[in-house]
Design a protein around this motif. Structure first.
Motif, PDB file in Angstrom:
ATOM      1  N   ARG A 123       0.823  -1.214   0.000  1.00 20.51           N
ATOM      2  CA  ARG A 123       0.000   0.000   0.000  1.00 20.51           C
ATOM      3  C   ARG A 123       0.856   1.262   0.000  1.00 20.51           C
ATOM      4  O   ARG A 123       0.524   2.241   0.638  1.00 20.51           O
ATOM      5  CB  ARG A 123      -0.908   0.007   1.212  1.00 20.51           C
ATOM      6  CG  ARG A 123      -2.000  -1.020   1.166  1.00 20.51           C
ATOM      7  CD  ARG A 123      -2.973  -0.830   2.328  1.00 20.51           C
ATOM      8  NE  ARG A 123      -3.924  -1.906   2.383  1.00 20.51           N
ATOM      9  CZ  ARG A 123      -3.911  -2.897   3.257  1.00 20.51           C
ATOM     10  NH1 ARG A 123      -2.975  -2.931   4.195  1.00 20.51           N
ATOM     11  NH2 ARG A 123      -4.809  -3.855   3.219  1.00 20.51           N
ATOM     12  N   PHE A 124       1.947   1.264  -0.741  1.00 16.61           N
ATOM     13  CA  PHE A 124       2.863   2.409  -0.736  1.00 16.61           C
ATOM     14  C   PHE A 124       2.346   3.572  -1.571  1.00 16.61           C
ATOM     15  O   PHE A 124       2.795   4.692  -1.425  1.00 16.61           O
ATOM     16  CB  PHE A 124       4.247   1.992  -1.230  1.00 16.61           C
ATOM     17  CG  PHE A 124       4.277   1.656  -2.696  1.00 16.61           C
ATOM     18  CD1 PHE A 124       4.588   2.618  -3.635  1.00 16.61           C
ATOM     19  CD2 PHE A 124       3.952   0.383  -3.129  1.00 16.61           C
ATOM     20  CE1 PHE A 124       4.581   2.317  -4.981  1.00 16.61           C
ATOM     21  CE2 PHE A 124       3.949   0.074  -4.470  1.00 16.61           C
ATOM     22  CZ  PHE A 124       4.270   1.038  -5.398  1.00 16.61           C
ATOM     23  N   ALA A 125       1.424   3.332  -2.474  1.00 16.74           N
ATOM     24  CA  ALA A 125       0.914   4.373  -3.374  1.00 16.74           C
ATOM     25  C   ALA A 125      -0.590   4.523  -3.159  1.00 16.74           C
ATOM     26  O   ALA A 125      -1.184   3.847  -2.329  1.00 16.74           O
ATOM     27  CB  ALA A 125       1.219   3.990  -4.821  1.00 16.74           C
ATOM     28  N   ALA A 126      -1.193   5.412  -3.934  1.00 20.08           N
ATOM     29  CA  ALA A 126      -2.632   5.650  -3.825  1.00 20.08           C
ATOM     30  C   ALA A 126      -3.418   4.359  -4.028  1.00 20.08           C
ATOM     31  O   ALA A 126      -4.418   4.122  -3.360  1.00 20.08           O
ATOM     32  CB  ALA A 126      -3.065   6.700  -4.841  1.00 20.08           C
ATOM     33  N   GLN A 127      -2.952   3.526  -4.959  1.00 21.11           N
ATOM     34  CA  GLN A 127      -3.589   2.237  -5.195  1.00 21.11           C
ATOM     35  C   GLN A 127      -2.537   1.139  -5.017  1.00 21.11           C
ATOM     36  O   GLN A 127      -1.422   1.255  -5.540  1.00 21.11           O
ATOM     37  CB  GLN A 127      -4.152   2.148  -6.614  1.00 21.11           C
ATOM     38  CG  GLN A 127      -5.372   3.024  -6.845  1.00 21.11           C
ATOM     39  CD  GLN A 127      -5.899   2.832  -8.251  1.00 21.11           C
ATOM     40  OE1 GLN A 127      -5.254   3.243  -9.202  1.00 21.11           O
ATOM     41  NE2 GLN A 127      -7.060   2.222  -8.359  1.00 21.11           N
ATOM     42  N   PRO A 128      -2.863   0.076  -4.291  1.00 24.41           N
ATOM     43  CA  PRO A 128      -1.909  -1.016  -4.140  1.00 24.41           C
ATOM     44  C   PRO A 128      -1.598  -1.674  -5.490  1.00 24.41           C
ATOM     45  O   PRO A 128      -2.486  -1.817  -6.334  1.00 24.41           O
ATOM     46  CB  PRO A 128      -2.632  -2.007  -3.229  1.00 24.41           C
ATOM     47  CG  PRO A 128      -3.739  -1.243  -2.593  1.00 24.41           C
ATOM     48  CD  PRO A 128      -4.098  -0.149  -3.539  1.00 24.41           C
ATOM     49  N   LEU A 154      -0.664  -5.565 -11.277  1.00 16.60           N
ATOM     50  CA  LEU A 154      -2.061  -5.720 -10.898  1.00 16.60           C
ATOM     51  C   LEU A 154      -2.395  -4.568  -9.957  1.00 16.60           C
ATOM     52  O   LEU A 154      -1.876  -4.505  -8.840  1.00 16.60           O
ATOM     53  CB  LEU A 154      -2.278  -7.066 -10.213  1.00 16.60           C
ATOM     54  CG  LEU A 154      -1.637  -8.292 -10.865  1.00 16.60           C
ATOM     55  CD1 LEU A 154      -1.946  -9.553 -10.074  1.00 16.60           C
ATOM     56  CD2 LEU A 154      -2.061  -8.427 -12.309  1.00 16.60           C
ATOM     57  N   VAL A 155      -3.221  -3.664 -10.419  1.00 20.92           N
ATOM     58  CA  VAL A 155      -3.567  -2.459  -9.664  1.00 20.92           C
ATOM     59  C   VAL A 155      -4.917  -2.690  -8.986  1.00 20.92           C
ATOM     60  O   VAL A 155      -5.890  -3.084  -9.643  1.00 20.92           O
ATOM     61  CB  VAL A 155      -3.638  -1.231 -10.594  1.00 20.92           C
ATOM     62  CG1 VAL A 155      -3.963   0.028  -9.806  1.00 20.92           C
ATOM     63  CG2 VAL A 155      -2.339  -1.077 -11.376  1.00 20.92           C
ATOM     64  N   PHE A 156      -4.977  -2.443  -7.691  1.00 20.60           N
ATOM     65  CA  PHE A 156      -6.186  -2.690  -6.911  1.00 20.60           C
ATOM     66  C   PHE A 156      -6.723  -1.405  -6.294  1.00 20.60           C
ATOM     67  O   PHE A 156      -5.941  -0.516  -5.939  1.00 20.60           O
ATOM     68  CB  PHE A 156      -5.891  -3.672  -5.768  1.00 20.60           C
ATOM     69  CG  PHE A 156      -5.596  -5.053  -6.229  1.00 20.60           C
ATOM     70  CD1 PHE A 156      -6.606  -5.981  -6.378  1.00 20.60           C
ATOM     71  CD2 PHE A 156      -4.288  -5.429  -6.521  1.00 20.60           C
ATOM     72  CE1 PHE A 156      -6.335  -7.263  -6.816  1.00 20.60           C
ATOM     73  CE2 PHE A 156      -4.010  -6.712  -6.957  1.00 20.60           C
ATOM     74  CZ  PHE A 156      -5.036  -7.628  -7.107  1.00 20.60           C
ATOM     75  N   ASP A 157      -8.039  -1.341  -6.146  1.00 21.46           N
ATOM     76  CA  ASP A 157      -8.638  -0.298  -5.318  1.00 21.46           C
ATOM     77  C   ASP A 157      -8.448  -0.694  -3.853  1.00 21.46           C
ATOM     78  O   ASP A 157      -8.110   0.125  -3.016  1.00 21.46           O
ATOM     79  CB  ASP A 157     -10.120  -0.123  -5.650  1.00 21.46           C
ATOM     80  CG  ASP A 157     -10.328   0.441  -7.046  1.00 21.46           C
ATOM     81  OD1 ASP A 157      -9.493   1.263  -7.491  1.00 21.46           O
ATOM     82  OD2 ASP A 157     -11.299   0.046  -7.714  1.00 21.46           O
ATOM     83  N   GLU A 158      -8.659  -1.982  -3.570  1.00 20.82           N
ATOM     84  CA  GLU A 158      -8.437  -2.568  -2.245  1.00 20.82           C
ATOM     85  C   GLU A 158      -7.807  -3.932  -2.442  1.00 20.82           C
ATOM     86  O   GLU A 158      -8.208  -4.675  -3.348  1.00 20.82           O
ATOM     87  CB  GLU A 158      -9.763  -2.757  -1.495  1.00 20.82           C
ATOM     88  CG  GLU A 158     -10.288  -1.529  -0.813  1.00 20.82           C
ATOM     89  CD  GLU A 158      -9.395  -1.041   0.313  1.00 20.82           C
ATOM     90  OE1 GLU A 158      -8.860  -1.873   1.077  1.00 20.82           O
ATOM     91  OE2 GLU A 158      -9.222   0.173   0.418  1.00 20.82           O
ATOM     92  N   LEU A 159      -6.857  -4.278  -1.627  1.00 19.18           N
ATOM     93  CA  LEU A 159      -6.239  -5.598  -1.722  1.00 19.18           C
ATOM     94  C   LEU A 159      -7.254  -6.676  -1.352  1.00 19.18           C
ATOM     95  O   LEU A 159      -8.151  -6.436  -0.535  1.00 19.18           O
ATOM     96  CB  LEU A 159      -5.027  -5.679  -0.800  1.00 19.18           C
ATOM     97  CG  LEU A 159      -3.803  -4.898  -1.238  1.00 19.18           C
ATOM     98  CD1 LEU A 159      -2.751  -4.890  -0.135  1.00 19.18           C
ATOM     99  CD2 LEU A 159      -3.223  -5.472  -2.521  1.00 19.18           C
TER     100      LEU A 159
END
Length: 149
Positions: free
Chosen positions: A10-15, A64-69
């Protein structure tokens, strides 16, 4: 300082989960499992000008870009590794953003950045605790997979 993998991602705006596959898989892996899917999959072909010691001139990176993990992060990551390994027939790994360099693929120097790995015929390995990534044991695990490339 966060010590679990989810916090590290979670280092960026989106994981972002980065999956690295030597060469170009004949079929793109499917990263949808049990109704869980990334919001976006970004694909990059990383090409080496001088092949050097690495046996492949390219590596495909799937971000793989997530809104939530996913709630079951470990299980989902293992499914992703299985899918990528199956699609490529090669050793595949997951590592933190910004860690990739052809000269350091699965070396001891980069082992603390590699949190998941799989080879054909093996069960995927995902390390949920970031402190484990710093251990001599983990470095030897990563090195053993490098020898299989």
């Amino acid at each position: 300082m966060a010590s679990d993998l989810a916090s590290g991602l979670r280092f960026a705006a989106q994981p972002v989960v980065s999956v690295f596959v030597p060469g170009t898989p004949a079929v793109s892996p499917n990263f949808v499992f049990g109704g869980t899917a990334p919001a976006e999959v970004q694909t990059y072909s990383l090409e080496r000008e001088d092949p050097g010691a690495f046996p492949h001139a390219s590596v495909t990176e799937f971000d793989l870009v997530f809104d939530e993990l996913p709630a079951d992060l470990g299980g989902y990551l293992k499914d992703c590794l299985r899918a990528a390994c199956s699609a490529s027939g090669r050793v595949v790994w997951m590592a933190f953003e910004g860690s990739f360099h052809f000269d350091h693929i699965l070396t001891e120097a980069i082992a603390p950045q590699v949190y998941g790995i799989c080879a054909p015929g093996d069960d995927p390995v995902v390390v949920p605790d970031l402190e484990t990534l710093k251990t001599p044991h983990w470095r030897s695990v990563v090195a053993s997979y490098r020898s299989r490339l």
